[in-house]
Design a protein around this motif. Structure first.
Motif, short mmCIF file in Angstrom:
data_model
loop_
_atom_site.label_atom_id
_atom_site.label_comp_id
_atom_site.label_asym_id
_atom_site.label_seq_id
_atom_site.Cartn_x
_atom_site.Cartn_y
_atom_site.Cartn_z
N VAL A 1 0.86 -1.18 0.00
CA VAL A 1 0.00 0.00 0.00
C VAL A 1 0.90 1.23 0.00
N LEU A 2 0.68 2.11 -0.98
CA LEU A 2 1.52 3.29 -1.13
C LEU A 2 0.91 4.54 -0.52
N ASP A 3 -0.42 4.66 -0.55
CA ASP A 3 -1.07 5.85 -0.01
C ASP A 3 -2.45 5.47 0.51
N ILE A 4 -2.93 6.23 1.51
CA ILE A 4 -4.20 5.96 2.16
C ILE A 4 -4.96 7.27 2.29
N SER A 5 -6.26 7.22 2.00
CA SER A 5 -7.06 8.44 2.06
C SER A 5 -8.44 8.14 2.63
N PRO A 6 -8.81 8.67 3.79
CA PRO A 6 -10.17 8.54 4.32
C PRO A 6 -11.07 9.62 3.71
N PHE A 7 -12.37 9.30 3.53
CA PHE A 7 -13.32 10.27 2.99
C PHE A 7 -14.73 9.82 3.37
N SER A 8 -15.69 10.69 3.16
CA SER A 8 -17.09 10.40 3.46
C SER A 8 -17.97 10.88 2.31
N VAL A 9 -19.04 10.11 2.06
CA VAL A 9 -19.99 10.42 0.98
C VAL A 9 -21.40 10.17 1.50
#
Length: 567
Positions: free
Chosen positions: A539-547
């Protein structure tokens, strides 16, 4: 028992005498022959006759008959002679003789006329005693008996035998030592010995087959139980997989690989993943792939840079303006509404990281390979407005994060955190054009990434494995600022460790981890990749988000984008 008849002959049991009765004896012999013709004698059915014709009966020649047992030759009886004069006249000295042999005697027993001559009187006596053994009976004094060795004899015969042998008495059959007290009488109205050796072999074979069958049935039951356990685990795994599939979606970003960084655009509800151009011959360089989080499908590729992209960032204005940094010495602003580049800045050096100023969206930052941080004003399209020189050696700035001002008593100021392989520095923004540096008390080697959670004022520092620490470490720290005591003493910014997390034993790539508020309530979460898991690419990058009120977590590898839904 059945009896067999012998016609025109007189059967005389001889106890061992070799004297024969001729047909030309006295008148008493003729009378006995006539009486025999009138009443034929009977013999037990256990005997069979075999005749050897010496001369034909019509010629009056003598006939010798030999009587033998129907069983195997090894089951003979004690040797004795049966002689009967022939019905017709015969030569003197001739007659009919029937011999019976007994297997209970030793194999050395022979008829008197066949035995080898011996000068020893004891040998002659022993031979005579052998010949005196008579067939057993089922009742009476000569009934069936046995020795301890198991061999069978008539009672009077074996008693006489043992008495004649004295202290050195032995079984006539096996020569084992025996004595008078070893004799055991056997009571059987009928005696018949069956050859059951084949039956015993079949019985043992049947027992072996039954044992093997029981063993096979036991193994079958064990394997059935194991199969049931495996089936249950498989069903459970299938259920978990279905649940995981409901919470996760995997999307192919780049077939050839090369993806590096990830960011989320809230106005368009899409994720942006960097990747090389899928059509390098027509459109060379690198860009971003749009991935819609509404239908979980990759939509289109947007070309931006000529070399690998190392940083992506969005501001808080919700204008869908993407800031990107690449190794082609440029940072660019791209409008995702039109998929076109609207502004380009040449930094003169490869750019490793970038971010927006969250207190003023007119400013952006670029971290260079020489350790410097350039400040750009988007209103000025020519060049950077300020350069923040490194306080230590010139290592590439691997990460840039902006901490906005807040009404927090512990850390109210805002500024920029620049992280390099040799540590970190907090550039406090005093005013719009002034920055005050604060070296953070971090380890001086192995720092690969620094991420910030703005609400809690927590930062996550990642260290690669080293001599003192064999595993990848993520240290959660709290930003602190000492209050100003007087006008001459400036406030100091520092960090204090809160918790440490260990990951895999290797860190070959400068991966980015994440720290964010827990969707379920108070507290924070830390998410880090582990390169030791061989099931997938690192895993190179991680991004949390909400929709639409639902919370997700996106992880990027070189080829795939995976989405996880918070339950």
């Amino acid at each position: 028992m059945e009896a067999m008849e012998v016609d025109s002959s007189l059967i005389i049991l001889d106890s061992g005498s070799s004297t024969e009765m001729d047909e030309d004896d006295d008148d008493d012999g003729d009378q006995r022959e006539q009486a025999t013709a009138r009443s034929p004698p009977r013999l037990p059915a256990t005997w069979a006759f075999s005749q050897r014709a010496v001369g034909s009966a019509a010629q009056g020649g003598p006939i010798r008959r030999r009587l033998s047992q129907t069983a195997a030759p090894s089951r003979g009886f004690p040797d004795f002679l049966l002689r009967a004069p022939a019905a017709s006249a015969a030569e003197p000295g001739s007659g009919s003789t029937t011999e019976i042999s007994d297997p209970r005697l030793n194999a050395q027993h022979r008829e008197p006329q066949e035995a080898a001559p011996s000068n020893s009187s004891s040998a002659e006596r022993t031979q005579a005693e052998h010949q005196n053994i008579q067939p057993w009976t089922t009742a009476g004094e000569h009934r069936l008996s046995a020795l301890r060795c198991g061999h069978l004899f008539g009672f009077t015969c074996i008693t006489r035998w043992l008495k004649a042998q004295g202290s050195a008495a032995k079984c006539p059959q096996c020569n084992k030592k025996a004595k008078r007290s070893d004799i055991v009488l056997l009571y059987a109205p009928k005696l018949r010995v069956l050859d059951n050796s084949e039956q015993e072999i079949l019985k043992k074979s049947l027992e072996q087959e039954q044992s093997l069958r029981r063993k096979a049935e036991l193994e079958s039951a064990q394997y059935k139980l194991k199969l049931q356990v495996v089936t249950n685990k498989y069903g459970q795994a299938q259920q978990e997989l279905q649940e995981l599939r409901a919470m996760m979606a995997a999307i192919l970003v780049s077939m050839a690989g090369g993806s590096r960084v990830l960011s989320y655009c809230e106005p368009l509800s899409c994720l942006l993943a960097s990747q090389p151009s899928p059509h390098s011959t027509l459109v060379p360089g690198c860009g971003v792939k749009k991935v819609s989080v509404v239908n979980m499908k990759a939509s289109q590729y947007v070309p931006i840079h000529s070399k690998q992209i190392r940083g992506l960032s969005f501001n808080r204005q919700n204008d869908s303006l993407l800031l990107s940094a690449a190794l082609d010495n440029t940072i660019k602003l791209t409008s995702l509404l039109t998929n076109t580049v609207v502004q380009t800045y040449n930094a003169g050096k490869p750019v490793w990281s970038c971010c927006w100023c969250l207190d003023n969206s007119n400013y952006v930052y670029a971290g260079l390979s020489n350790g410097s941080v350039l400040v750009y004003d988007t209103r000025d399209t020519s060049t950077h407005v300020q350069e923040l020189q490194p306080l230590r050696s010139r290592c590439p700035v691997a990460s840039l994060c902006y901490v906005p001002r807040a009404a927090s008593s512990s850390f109210p100021c805002g500024g920029l955190i620049a992280g390099s392989l040799e540590g970190g520095c907090f550039w406090e923004q005093v005013n719009e054009t002034t920055y005050r540096p604060h070296l953070l008390p971090l380890e001086t080697a192995g720092c690969t990434d620094i991420q910030v959670e703005t609400e809690s004022r927590h930062c996550l520092v990642t260290y690669r494995p080293g001599r003192s620490n064999p595993a990848l470490r993520c240290v959660l720290m709290s930003l602190t600022r000492t209050p100003q005591q007087d006008s001459s003493a400036l406030p100091q910014v520092s960090v204090s460790p809160l918790q440490s997390f260990s990951a895999g034993p290797s860190c070959k790539l400068l991966t980015k981890n994440a720290v964010f508020r827990s969707p379920g309530g108070a507290g924070g979460l830390v998410c880090a990749g582990d390169e030791k898991l061989q099931a997938d690419l690192p895993v190179l990058d991680i991004s949390p988000f909400s929709v639409n009120g639902e919370h997700f977590l996106a992880s990027l590898t070189e080829k795939m984008l995976k989405l996880y839904r918070w339950e």
